[in-house]
Design an enzyme around this catalytic site. Structure first.
Site, PDB file in Angstrom:
ATOM      1  N   TYR A 123      -1.566  -0.400  10.700  1.00 21.98           N
ATOM      2  CA  TYR A 123      -1.775  -0.877   9.334  1.00 21.98           C
ATOM      3  C   TYR A 123      -0.625  -0.473   8.415  1.00 21.98           C
ATOM      4  O   TYR A 123      -0.100  -1.297   7.648  1.00 21.98           O
ATOM      5  CB  TYR A 123      -3.096  -0.348   8.788  1.00 21.98           C
ATOM      6  CG  TYR A 123      -3.356  -0.720   7.347  1.00 21.98           C
ATOM      7  CD1 TYR A 123      -3.678  -2.037   7.008  1.00 21.98           C
ATOM      8  CD2 TYR A 123      -3.280   0.219   6.331  1.00 21.98           C
ATOM      9  CE1 TYR A 123      -3.923  -2.388   5.685  1.00 21.98           C
ATOM     10  CE2 TYR A 123      -3.516  -0.123   5.011  1.00 21.98           C
ATOM     11  CZ  TYR A 123      -3.823  -1.427   4.684  1.00 21.98           C
ATOM     12  OH  TYR A 123      -4.051  -1.777   3.381  1.00 21.98           O
ATOM     13  N   SER A 139       0.860  -1.191   0.000  1.00 19.88           N
ATOM     14  CA  SER A 139       0.000   0.000   0.000  1.00 19.88           C
ATOM     15  C   SER A 139       0.892   1.235   0.000  1.00 19.88           C
ATOM     16  O   SER A 139       2.015   1.203   0.533  1.00 19.88           O
ATOM     17  CB  SER A 139      -0.894   0.022   1.246  1.00 19.88           C
ATOM     18  OG  SER A 139      -1.542   1.280   1.382  1.00 19.88           O
TER      19      SER A 139
END
Length: 271
Positions: A156, A143
């Site tokens: 995260y 990501s």
């Protein structure tokens, strides 16, 4: 045995929806047979039938919860034992919306188990199997938050930074082998991820949200171009290369006998 007309079997995790589902569909169009892995057997069965009907490719599914180490081990064993598998897309992942302070530690642990531990187990199985077979491709879905952790709460971003670092390390190790690796760094993508993380998708700026279809098409184009790191939304690839170059330039000063002079410690040599 892999058919002559197929480049092999692509195993896609998190294949029941979103990015994983689109990967499975696009890879089948490219001639791969597919092995779909996720928790939702009903969705997987429907997707497998649809892929076979539309592409003629063989589509199997394996119901597994990669948050469970035993299930992850079963998928890893399939990768090791099945010589037809030539591509692994490590897409399964989850997010926890809350910041670390006050977070539910069990939920954070579950995220680390899926995003880090399971991905690592399957990556290790894949690169070992592919090396033995003399070909194969590993695609890890990271990501863009790996590059800007200051902008996101919680752990995260750290899990995705791990995915990026692991892929870069594997690329260095495998650079002279027939095994290929790629990390894909999506930005905001229109999937069920936000609902599962407890986030309001409608509150996101539309101009920042890419469709899963465009994301996967760009990622596959990056793979075709030989990219190790693919950032589909980044307008100028030179920006990424500058970041890499700046980091590499620091390397000679990262591990030295003495602390830097600015700390005034021990026998540091003045600049």
């Amino acid at each position: 045995m892999t058919s002559v007309s197929s480049p092999g079997t692509a195993l896609v995790t998190g294949a029941s929806s979103g990015i994983g589902k689109v990967y499975a569909q696009r890879l089948a169009r490219r001639g791969y047979d597919v092995l779909l892995v996720a928790r939702d057997g009903t969705r997987l069965e429907a997707l497998a039938a649809d892929i076979t009907a539309k592409t003629g490719r063989k589509a199997e599914f394996l119901v597994a919860d990669l948050g469970n180490p035993a299930d992850t081990g079963a998928v890893a064993a399939r990768i090791a034992a099945d010589p037809a598998i030539t591509l692994l897309v490590n897409n399964a992942g989850m997010g926890v919306e809350r910041q670390i302070v006050g977070a539910d530690a069990d939920k954070v642990d579950a995220m680390v188990q899926l995003n880090v531990a399971a991905l690592t187990r399957l990556s290790v199985a894949a690169v070992n199997a592919f090396t033995a077979r003399g070909r194969g491709t590993l695609v890890n879905i990271a990501s863009v938050v790996a590059l800007i952790p200051e902008n996101f709460l919680g752990a995260y971003a750290a899990t995705k930074a791990y995915v990026l670092a692991l892929t870069q390390s594997l690329q260095s190790e495998l650079k002279d082998s027939p095994v290929r690796v790629q990390a894909v760094l999506p930005g905001l993508t229109a999937t069920e991820f936000f609902d599962r993380a407890g986030m309001d998708k409608a509150a996101l700026p539309p101009e920042m949200v890419m469709s899963a279809e465009d994301l996967v098409e760009a990622a596959l184009a990056g793979l075709d171009l030989g990219e190790t790191i693919t950032i589909p939304a980044l307008p100028d690839a030179a920006d990424w290369q500058r970041l890499v170059d700046d980091r590499v330039r620091m390397a000679p000063g990262l591990s030295l006998r003495h602390p830097a002079a600015r700390y005034g410690v021990g026998t540091a040599v003045p600049a």
